[in-house]
Design a protein around this motif. Structure first.
Motif, PDB file in Angstrom:
ATOM      1  N   ASP A  55       0.842  -1.196   0.000  1.00  0.00           N
ATOM      2  CA  ASP A  55       0.000   0.000   0.000  1.00  0.00           C
ATOM      3  C   ASP A  55       0.875   1.243   0.000  1.00  0.00           C
ATOM      4  N   GLY A  56       0.253   2.370  -0.266  1.00  0.00           N
ATOM      5  CA  GLY A  56       0.974   3.637  -0.278  1.00  0.00           C
ATOM      6  C   GLY A  56       0.019   4.783  -0.062  1.00  0.00           C
ATOM      7  N   PRO A  57       0.550   5.983   0.155  1.00  0.00           N
ATOM      8  CA  PRO A  57      -0.313   7.139   0.406  1.00  0.00           C
ATOM      9  C   PRO A  57      -1.024   7.601  -0.862  1.00  0.00           C
ATOM     10  N   THR A  58      -2.265   8.052  -0.692  1.00  0.00           N
ATOM     11  CA  THR A  58      -3.023   8.600  -1.814  1.00  0.00           C
ATOM     12  C   THR A  58      -2.902  10.109  -1.895  1.00  0.00           C
ATOM     13  N   GLY A  59      -2.130  10.696  -0.999  1.00  0.00           N
ATOM     14  CA  GLY A  59      -1.889  12.136  -1.021  1.00  0.00           C
ATOM     15  C   GLY A  59      -0.531  12.413  -0.417  1.00  0.00           C
ATOM     16  N   THR A  60      -0.208  13.687  -0.269  1.00  0.00           N
ATOM     17  CA  THR A  60       1.073  14.082   0.308  1.00  0.00           C
ATOM     18  C   THR A  60       0.864  14.582   1.727  1.00  0.00           C
ATOM     19  N   GLY A  61       1.931  14.645   2.487  1.00  0.00           N
ATOM     20  CA  GLY A  61       1.841  15.135   3.854  1.00  0.00           C
ATOM     21  C   GLY A  61       1.762  13.993   4.854  1.00  0.00           C
ATOM     22  N   GLY A  63      -0.283  13.334   7.211  1.00  0.00           N
ATOM     23  CA  GLY A  63      -1.597  12.776   7.512  1.00  0.00           C
ATOM     24  C   GLY A  63      -2.277  12.096   6.348  1.00  0.00           C
ATOM     25  N   ALA A  64      -1.562  11.864   5.247  1.00  0.00           N
ATOM     26  CA  ALA A  64      -2.188  11.278   4.057  1.00  0.00           C
ATOM     27  C   ALA A  64      -2.688   9.868   4.355  1.00  0.00           C
ATOM     28  N   LEU A  65      -3.905   9.573   3.923  1.00  0.00           N
ATOM     29  CA  LEU A  65      -4.455   8.232   4.052  1.00  0.00           C
ATOM     30  C   LEU A  65      -3.893   7.347   2.948  1.00  0.00           C
ATOM     31  N   ARG A  66      -4.139   6.041   3.063  1.00  0.00           N
ATOM     32  CA  ARG A  66      -3.464   5.081   2.199  1.00  0.00           C
ATOM     33  C   ARG A  66      -4.470   4.180   1.492  1.00  0.00           C
TER      34      ARG A  66
END
Length: 742
Positions: A55-61, A63-66
């Motif tokens: 899995d990986g982050p769907t956004g930056t920062g 607090g990004a969810l995955r």
């Protein structure tokens, strides 16, 4: 929530983690990171028989969810062949397999998928390079020609399918029989890519999803961010159990109603992740899939759950409400037009149409030589059907209802439903269309269309305030047009169109001065970019309750928040740095050229347009226009120049802008105009291809335009350039700003 039920929820959080932990651990042996080919897409794991491999982050920062990028399943949940789904078909390319630990992962997955076979025969359909690569790694792999794969599946324990298979339900039926017999399959694709090539279709229609949804897997429509330092996707050893959609739904259902505040606080990330996982699943699955049937059952219970509004947004703690709203949006796409109803959230945004508002039929002339959206001055009421009639020459046009095109599922707070515009083909003489949220009506014209203006008739629409510079008179505007009942209005020129809430223009007596100002802005931007003043089509600015990224963002349309609406029609405000900067910045983005915008300068060179507009149109002095780049951080610039670091320069947009501003303060805007024009005229074989070439060309071209050797200037700022490039400008006299001269 009682202590007992709270404990039960915590057990739920652990159950999915433990269910297939041993299998995942084996698959990830000796795997620490994997490749990120292209723009990796997301995948969904939907039931107890499935799990996320990577899995990986769907956004930056931070607090990004995955979301998952690779998922796996056992066909019967126990012993039959495995199914593996990759979020990008680049994972079947040897170039990606050779990066990081991607090959060990693939080999581990093959062994896991063929659990009863130590040396499985592997069939590879229409992917010769992959077949040869697997052979080189000791796998008994054979290439299956595309035309013969259906009859040959039973000869193999594991089969790799290209992204183009299954292409339809017939292919899916063949593959399902193979799976039922214990075969193992590997699939790959990008949900977001399929949507781009199938406009007007839902991801639930994707053949891979139609095959796999009942087995617990699906392609999602999101994208995964790679690690910025390594360019890879690091492996998460303890993946969140909330990446599994069933576990996510269990949690949200158990905590719905009056969730324990302490539990919400302790498990805030789990609740947010659970909601996002389910929203991805909702957008990907056919209605007949088990998870969707369960969600439909929950929705049918009629829970009185809150809706989003600008005043009371839905936050991540409102997980079940967000998921059920996503389900409503999914259902609306599948609902026959004549059965569609207004979504209750439309009342708060984009707004209501007065019940007594007249519905009209209008004939609109559309010039096919002008691409993109054509405003009609009409509005579709939420849930109401409009009928559009076009001649045969217009059947490649499309209809859009709604200017608010950003999808905002990923935001932590929803001030509106996350998807509220719709598109329809106009591929027949008469098309009926509706949007549960309503919206302004547009005719979309594809690029490179031609021919005479065509007549388009739109019936059962609501008039919207619409003023066109040099066509609408102020008297017409005051007497009738500004009072049109639609909740959104448009003020238009041939260069820019402002979409704006109607209540913001009801007392505007004459939009002419406002639009004349915006025309000057667009001309100033075009002049600096060396673009023609007469545009192929106008740009657009649309304020929204939520936008997909940042405070404002560029694109078509340019998006911004509702708070700037007053400034959009207030010329004195638009002439100030404070209120004008953001607008001119985003317009500038739409005029940037990647040839002279090298990595680290996207948010830098754009502000050349901002400063130029403030000076040329707004009468701001050059000192004030560059204030944010030069005066405020002066001490920081001095500190940086003592120890220049190109990476630090790239990471600080206003520090980097100071370098460009120094050139402007000394040489004016003419060198920039000349250089930008030179770039526009470059044949493709002379355009810079690498980052180093971009640095070199920018330095050499600016040196020629200013008549000065800027090599030492670039070196002082720490910008990497080649010896050959610096040597080529040595005959020119060296220049350095006075405060940088040694």
């Amino acid at each position: 929530m009682t202590k007992a039920s709270r404990f039960a929820v915590l057990i739920l959080l652990l159950s999915c983690t433990l269910a297939r932990g041993d299998e995942r651990d084996g698959i990830l042996k000796d795997v620490n990171s994997i490749a990120a080919p292209g723009l990796p897409g997301t995948v969904c794991a939907l039931n107890d028989a499935t799990f996320i491999v990577a899995d990986g982050p769907t956004g930056t920062g931070a607090g990004a969810l995955r979301q998952g990028v690779i998922a796996a399943a056992r066909h019967d949940g126990k012993t039959k062949g495995g199914i593996v789904l990759f979020g990008h078909d680049g994972y079947f390319d040897p170039a990606a397999l050779q990066k990081a630990d991607t090959t060990p992962l693939l080999l581990n997955l093959i062994r896991w998928a063929a659990s009863a076979n130590d040396k499985p025969r592997v069939g590879v359909i229409d992917l010769p390079q992959l077949a040869e690569y697997l052979k080189g790694k000791g796998i008994d792999a054979s290439l299956l020609p595309r035309g013969q794969w259906g009859a040959k599946l039973a000869d193999y324990a594991v089969v790799f399918f290209p992204a183009s298979i299954p292409k339809d339900d017939a292919d899916a039926a063949i593959i399902r029989r193979y799976l039922d017999g214990g075969g193992a399959t590997f699939f790959a694709g990008t949900g977001w890519g399929w949507l781009q090539t199938h406009p007007g279709h839902a991801l639930a229609e994707n053949p891979t999803n139609r095959l796999l949804a009942g087995l617990g897997l699906a392609l999602g429509d999101g994208t995964i961010e790679r690690d910025r330092r390594t360019g890879a996707i690091p492996i998460t050893r303890e993946a969140s159990p909330m990446l599994n959609a069933k576990a996510a739904l269990d949690l949200l259902v158990a905590s719905a109603g009056k969730p324990d505040p302490q539990l919400l606080k302790e498990k805030k990330t789990d609740f947010a992740q659970a909601a996002q996982t389910l929203m991805f699943a909702c957008r990907a699955l056919p209605a007949e899939s088990p998870l969707m049937k369960r969600l439909q059952s929950i929705a049918a219970e009629g829970k009185d759950l809150p809706l989003p509004s600008p005043a009371k947004p839905l936050r991540q703690s409102d997980g079940l409400s967000r998921v059920l709203l996503t389900l409503q949006l999914h259902d609306a796409e599948q609902t026959p037009i004549d059965q569609l109803k207004a979504n209750p959230a439309a009342k708060d945004f984009p707004g209501e149409v007065p019940a007594a508002a007249e519905r009209v039929t209008r004939r609109i002339m559309v010039d096919p030589r002008i691409p993109r959206w054509h405003s009609t001055g009409l509005y579709a009421a939420p849930g109401e059907v409009v009928t559009v009639t076009v001649p045969p020459s217009a059947t490649k046009f499309r209809l859009r209802i709604g200017a608010h095109t950003d999808h905002t599922y990923h935001l932590a707070a929803w001030h509106r439903a996350p998807e509220i515009s719709r598109e329809f083909k106009l591929d027949r003489a008469e098309t009926k269309a509706a949007n549960a949220f309503g919206g302004l009506i547009y005719i979309e014209v594809p690029d490179n269309s031609a021919g005479e203006a065509v007549s388009v008739t739109i019936a059962h629409a609501v008039p919207a305030p619409f003023f066109v510079l040099s066509q609408t008179t102020p008297q017409q505007w005051r007497d009738a047009l500004r009072a049109a009942p639609a909740p959104w209005a448009e003020l238009a020129t041939a260069k820019l169109i402002l979409t704006i809430r109607s209540d913001a223009i009801r007392t505007l007596d004459d939009p002419t001065p406002v639009l004349q100002h915006w025309d000057k802005v667009m001309d100033a931007t075009a002049t600096l970019a060396a673009w023609p003043l007469e545009r192929k089509s106008p740009e657009r600015i649309v304020p929204d309750a939520d936008i997909s990224a940042g405070y404002m963002h560029s694109g078509y349309p340019i998006m911004t928040g509702l708070d700037v609406i007053p400034a959009m029609v207030d010329v004195p405000k638009l002439r100030t740095v404070k209120d004008g900067w953001g607008f001119y910045h985003e317009i500038g983005h739409n005029h940037q050229n990647p040839d002279w915008t090298f990595p680290g300068t996207t948010e830098v060179t754009v502000n050349l347009f901002t400063m130029h507009t403030l000076e040329m149109v707004c009468g701001v002095t050059k000192e004030d226009a560059t204030r944010r780049a030069l005066v405020e951080p002066a001490a920081r610039i001095k500190k940086y120049l003592a120890h220049p670091d190109f990476a630090a320069w790239q990471a600080d947009p206003f520090l980097a802008l100071a370098m460009y501003a120094q050139l402007r303060m000394e040489f004016g805007w003419e060198p920039f105009k000349k250089v930008f024009a030179d770039y526009r005229a470059l044949p493709s074989n002379q355009r810079p291809k690498t980052e180093e070439q971009k640095h070199d060309q920018w330095m050499m071209r600016m040196s020629q335009a200013t008549g000065k050797n800027l090599g030492p200037f670039f070196q002082t700022w720490g910008i990497p350039t080649s010896d050959a490039a610096r040597k080529s400008i040595e005959p020119l006299p060296t220049w350095m700003p006075v405060d940088m001269a040694h």
